[in-house]
Design a protein around this motif. Structure first.
Motif: not given
Length: 85
Positions: A28-52
């Motif tokens: 997920a960290l290396e998902n350049l497409e998501l990071r570039m398209d929607c940085p907020d969703a990118y961060q949310d995904e990383l935080l969600r995975k860490a919390d899980e």
């Protein structure tokens, strides 16, 4: 038997679970497409995975904190448009 299978068979269930979860987080960290398209969703995904992983008990508090910090740093880099250079 391949070397990978020989190594895998030496892991405990907890170790294998942790490695798979960390692999998914780093993917997920290396998902350049998501990071570039929607940085907020990118961060949310990383935080969600860490919390899980924290809820599953596979991370120490320090590991959880470090993943969250890395997610925040990646988000800030995305917001600074570092990916577009």
């Amino acid at each position: 038997m391949s070397e990978m299978n020989a190594f895998k068979n030496q892991l405990t269930f907890a170790q294998e679970t942790k490695l798979l979860a960390l692999d998914a987080w780093h993917s997920a960290l290396e998902n350049l497409e998501l990071r570039m398209d929607c940085p907020d969703a990118y961060q949310d995904e990383l935080l969600r995975k860490a919390d899980e992983m924290d809820r599953m008990g596979v991370l120490s508090w320090h590991e959880w904190r470090d993943l969250r910090r890395e997610a925040d740093e990646a988000y800030l880099r995305a917001g600074a448009a570092d990916d577009y250079h």
